[in-house]
Design an enzyme around this catalytic site. Structure first.
Site, short mmCIF file in Angstrom:
data_model
loop_
_atom_site.label_atom_id
_atom_site.label_comp_id
_atom_site.label_asym_id
_atom_site.label_seq_id
_atom_site.Cartn_x
_atom_site.Cartn_y
_atom_site.Cartn_z
N LYS A 73 0.86 -1.19 0.00
CA LYS A 73 0.00 0.00 0.00
C LYS A 73 0.89 1.23 0.00
O LYS A 73 1.89 1.27 0.73
CB LYS A 73 -0.90 -0.03 1.24
CG LYS A 73 -1.94 1.09 1.29
CD LYS A 73 -2.85 0.93 2.52
CE LYS A 73 -3.94 2.00 2.57
NZ LYS A 73 -4.82 1.85 3.76
N SER A 148 -9.77 1.88 2.70
CA SER A 148 -8.88 2.62 1.82
C SER A 148 -7.85 1.75 1.12
O SER A 148 -7.22 2.20 0.17
CB SER A 148 -8.16 3.70 2.63
OG SER A 148 -7.34 3.10 3.62
N SER A 172 -10.05 -0.48 6.92
CA SER A 172 -9.45 -0.38 5.58
C SER A 172 -8.73 -1.61 5.06
O SER A 172 -8.30 -1.61 3.90
CB SER A 172 -8.49 0.80 5.53
OG SER A 172 -9.22 1.99 5.38
N1 GLN Z 1 -13.13 4.20 5.91
C1 GLN Z 1 -12.66 4.66 7.19
C2 GLN Z 1 -12.28 6.11 7.08
O1 GLN Z 1 -12.57 6.68 6.10
C3 GLN Z 1 -11.50 3.81 7.63
C4 GLN Z 1 -10.26 4.13 6.91
C5 GLN Z 1 -9.10 3.29 7.33
O2 GLN Z 1 -9.26 2.27 7.99
N2 GLN Z 1 -7.92 3.74 6.96
O3 GLN Z 1 -11.71 6.69 7.95
#
Ligand code: GLN
Length: 481
Positions: A73, A148, A172
């Site tokens: 990532k 994400s 995410s």
């Molecule tokens: N979707 C969640 C957010 O927007 C979690 C994101 C994540 O785990 N990095 O914060």
């Protein structure tokens, strides 16, 4: 082929890492134009590492990830490789050092095929917030891959790498794994060093593996786990052999089903598949009981105060002076900082910084930030209490299958709702994973399993038992529109 299968062939010299890596790079060339899972493809580095791995294997080096193509990532600092966090702010930024996890994988001879797309600074649930391009879901190119870590999940699902690393702050890893039909593990907070993971919300962020089966996830988790003097929040607790528990019976394992995760808002198809998976755990000898986590409904609101608050502090470092984008046409220092941030950050990141700054500001701190911290404690106590009586919890990962590209991007609240079932475990800092449990409307659905801190061996054991029983073993998406 999975990484553990490829590893066997590498060791028997039936294939070489160079051949494997060439095949993966060729695959990236074929599918990447439609998929968009990468921010950069590191072909030269990968070929160099593959050659080195072949030599090491000839000399008898036997780590099972030696010579295996792995995607990262693009929020993980990688020495001499551009690391953007999906943001214009860090476009062109080449860090001089490896994140601890990247260094560990480099050290055992893994092959890095590329940096994978994500929502900017890991803020989002669909990978549509990347400053560069969207990533599509390999099972249906009109849908999101989740986020994400959408690039990390899509790349593994579509054979653009064998395994990958993602990061999970509020879901995410688990949510994109569920949307793309792969296995994703969010380790216990502190199990994996965060050194070199670009910070979003430091009290929540964890790095974890994404893989096509549970065994690969276990191998990769073991390789990246462990205490680190560079991360004071990492746990200096011995790393178990995660593969050793795979194949053990789950007879007598106590599985809790949290009623709050099966209420309104959960799609019928998803509910049916998850309940069927829980029945299969019972067939395997698990004792299934209903449990309650009464503060679940407050988790989302609490998260959207705490995570932005931490983000607003963490992202203060991008001021146009030390890192990344700087507006060189500004008239003075204050204009330079303001305009660099205005141009360098995307909409969602700015929204979070503003929310977080508000929650932390004098006069609001007590009623928002401090109160959210107290609610976080209640959410954590809910889990502590149920884990007195059960070994793990089984629930959906997400209320729906992958949604359509563009569907939620203009409605932040609707987007935030996607994470209602992954956020509570993040708030509690406990371990969790997503394992595929079937298909609805032709799209993958994940079963979420949660366990107390450092319960990764039990979670992997249960997920493996389920995977073998349900035989929802990985099949390749067609990548058709
Ligand atoms: N979707 C969640 C957010 O927007 C979690 C994101 C994540 O785990 N990095 O914060």
């Amino acid at each position: 082929m999975t990484a553990h299968e490829a590893s066997g062939l590498l060791r028997n010299r039936e294939i070489s890492s160079v051949e494997l890596t060439e095949a993966v790079l060729e695959r990236i060339g074929q599918v990447e134009p439609n998929l968009g899972a990468h921010i950069s493809v590191t072909s030269d580095l990968a070929m160099k590492q593959a050659n080195a791995a072949d030599l090491a294997i000839q000399e008898g080096v036997v780590h099972s990830l030696c010579g295996i193509p792995i995607g990262l990532k693009d929020v993980l600092s990688t020495a001499d490789v551009e690391t953007t966090c999906g943001s214009r702010m860090l476009e062109g930024f080449v860090p001089p050092f490896d994140a601890t996890v990247v260094g560990k994988l480099r050290g055992i001879g893994a092959v890095f095929t590329g940096k994978l797309n994500l929502d900017e600074f890991a803020m989002g649930s669909s990978t549509e917030n990347s400053a560069f391009h969207v990533t599509k879901n390999p099972w249906d190119l009109t849908r999101v891959p989740g986020g994400s870590s959408g690039g990390s999940a899509a790349a593994v699902a579509s054979y653009e790498c064998m395994v990958s690393l993602g990061s999970d702050t509020g879901g995410s890893i688990r949510q994109p794994a569920s949307f793309c039909g792969v296995v994703g593990v969010k380790p216990t907070y502190g199990r994996v060093s965060r050194f070199g993971l670009v910070a979003f919300a430091s009290s929540l962020d964890q790095i974890g593996p994404i893989a096509r089966d549970v065994e690969d996830a276990a191998i990769l988790l073991e390789a990246i786990s462990g205490g680190d003097s560079n991360d004071s929040t990492s746990l200096h607790v011995e790393v178990p052999n995660y593969c050793e528990v795979l194949g053990r019976s789950i007879e007598g394992l106590r599985v809790g089903v949290p009623v709050e995760y099966f209420g309104s808002g959960l799609d019928d198809d998803v509910k049916e598949l998850v309940l069927k998976a829980i029945d299969q755990l019972a067939d395997l000898g698990a004792e299934v009981v209903d449990v309650s986590l009464p503060h679940t409904e407050y988790a989302l609101a609490t998260y959207y105060l705490l995570a932005p608050a931490e983000a607003s502090a963490n992202l203060a470092r991008y001021n146009g002076v030390k890192y990344g984008y700087s507006n060189l046409e500004s008239v003075d220092v204050s204009d330079m900082m303001a305009s660099s941030r205005a141009r360098g950050f995307g909409e969602e990141v700015k929204r979070r910084i503003m929310l977080g700054t508000y929650a932390l500001s004098a006069g609001y701190y007590d009623s928002y930030y401090l109160k959210a911290q107290k609610v976080r404690t209640l959410i954590r106590s809910d889990f502590d209490e149920v884990f007195q009586n059960v070994d793990l919890l089984a629930a959906p990962v997400s209320p729906s299958v992958a949604f359509s590209l563009g569907d939620r991007i203009d409605d932040p609240y609707e987007m935030y709702m996607s994470d209602a079932m992954t956020i509570p475990a993040s708030m509690a800092g406990i371990a969790g994973l997503s394992v595929p449990c079937g298909f609805a409307e032709g799209l993958p659905v994940g079963l979420q399993m949660l366990g107390p801190a450092l319960s990764e061996p039990t979670l992997l054991q249960a997920a493996y038992a389920y995977e073998q029983e349900a035989k929802i073993l990985f099949k390749a998406p067609s990548l058709d529109v």
